[in-house]
Design an enzyme around this catalytic site. Structure first.
Site, PDB file in Angstrom:
ATOM      1  CG  LEU A  61      -1.966  -1.094   1.327  1.00 54.83           C
ATOM      2  CD1 LEU A  61      -2.649  -1.048   2.690  1.00 54.83           C
ATOM      3  CD2 LEU A  61      -3.001  -0.961   0.205  1.00 54.83           C
ATOM      4  CB  SER A  62      -0.028   4.752  -0.828  1.00 51.78           C
ATOM      5  OG  SER A  62       0.548   6.027  -0.669  1.00 51.78           O
ATOM      6  N   GLY A  63       2.431   4.301   1.492  1.00 50.26           N
ATOM      7  CA  GLY A  63       2.815   4.555   2.875  1.00 50.26           C
ATOM      8  C   GLY A  63       3.344   3.340   3.605  1.00 50.26           C
ATOM      9  N   GLY A  65       6.114   1.802   3.087  1.00 54.40           N
ATOM     10  CA  GLY A  65       7.559   1.884   3.289  1.00 54.40           C
ATOM     11  C   GLY A  65       8.374   1.327   2.137  1.00 54.40           C
ATOM     12  CE  LYS A  66       4.730   0.614  -2.690  1.00 56.94           C
ATOM     13  NZ  LYS A  66       3.913   1.315  -1.674  1.00 56.94           N
ATOM     14  CB  SER A  67       9.942   4.875  -1.749  1.00 53.46           C
ATOM     15  OG  SER A  67       9.039   4.790  -2.829  1.00 53.46           O
ATOM     16  CB  SER A 134       2.481  -3.587  -8.474  1.00 56.77           C
ATOM     17  OG  SER A 134       3.343  -3.787  -7.378  1.00 56.77           O
TER      18      SER A 134
END
Length: 225
Positions: A61-63, A65-67, A134
């Site tokens: 999900l957005s937020g 922590g992927k980036s 994704s």
């Protein structure tokens, strides 16, 4: 420094890895487009760089922590002298995918483009780390098909939706709740959890340093043989 010096092999060893002219051309079915292979094989690139290429596909999900994870892993890999690069979803939409929105077809096209770029970078011998929501399994399956099953490493950044919404680093959840963002994953559009990911990481339960080390350990198993 010559290639065979770096690869710690002889000129004859390198020559044995070179593609022969008869192997170089194949046509795209139904077209007059031909693929022309280079002279240097993947085996030679792996010997030169000291790693097996792979794409570490971070989804969540957005937020979630992927980036943050992607760039922390990139820094650790480069510190270990392993060539790598991050393909970040937001950054790609500033250039490669700036013509796309967030409808299901546009998301799929964004993932297709990203996967094609990751595939080419893997062909160059690099380790690639992608950071994209994704959200749909079929799209991630498509990405796996483009990149290749042996090189595709699916990592689910599984941070809970409630935690992601509390973080809301870009203010997107607030806007989505206010009806200002259509098809926002986790609010007005679904997220399909990976069924059999290679790794699951909850960045709320595990500190960044530990999460990144866990991810690095996985990369080492796959790429440093």
């Amino acid at each position: 420094m010559r290639m065979f010096d770096v690869a710690k092999g002889s000129a004859a060893d390198i020559a044995s890895m070179v593609v022969q002219p008869s192997e170089q051309s194949r046509s795209l079915p139904g077209t007059d487009v031909f693929y022309h292979a280079g002279m240097v094989t993947g085996q030679c690139r792996q010997a030169l760089l000291g790693q097996t290429p792979a794409t570490i596909w971070l989804t969540g999900l957005s937020g979630a922590g992927k980036s943050t994870l992607a760039y922390a892993l990139e820094a650790m890999l480069l510190d270990l002298a392993h060539p790598c690069f991050v393909l970040d979803g937001d950054n790609l939409r500033h250039g490669l995918s700036k013509d796309l929105g967030f409808s299901a077809p546009d998301r799929r096209e964004n993932i297709r483009r990203t996967a094609e770029v990751a595939h080419m970078m893997n062909e160059a011998g690099l380790i690639v780390i992608t950071a994209l929501i994704s959200p749909f399994r079929d799209d991630r399956k498509m990405a796996r098909g483009i990149i290749g099953d042996a090189r595709f490493v699916e990592v689910h950044v599984s941070t809970l939706a409630t935690v992601c919404e509390q973080r809301d680093p870009k203010g997107l959840y607030v806007r989505a709740r206010a009806g200002q963002l259509a098809e926002f994953t986790g609010i007005s559009s679904p997220y399909e959890t990976p069924l059999i990911p290679d790794l699951v990481l909850d960045t709320d339960a595990l500190p960044l340093k530990d999460s990144t080390q866990t991810l690095l350990d996985l990369v080492a198993q796959r790429c440093f043989k």
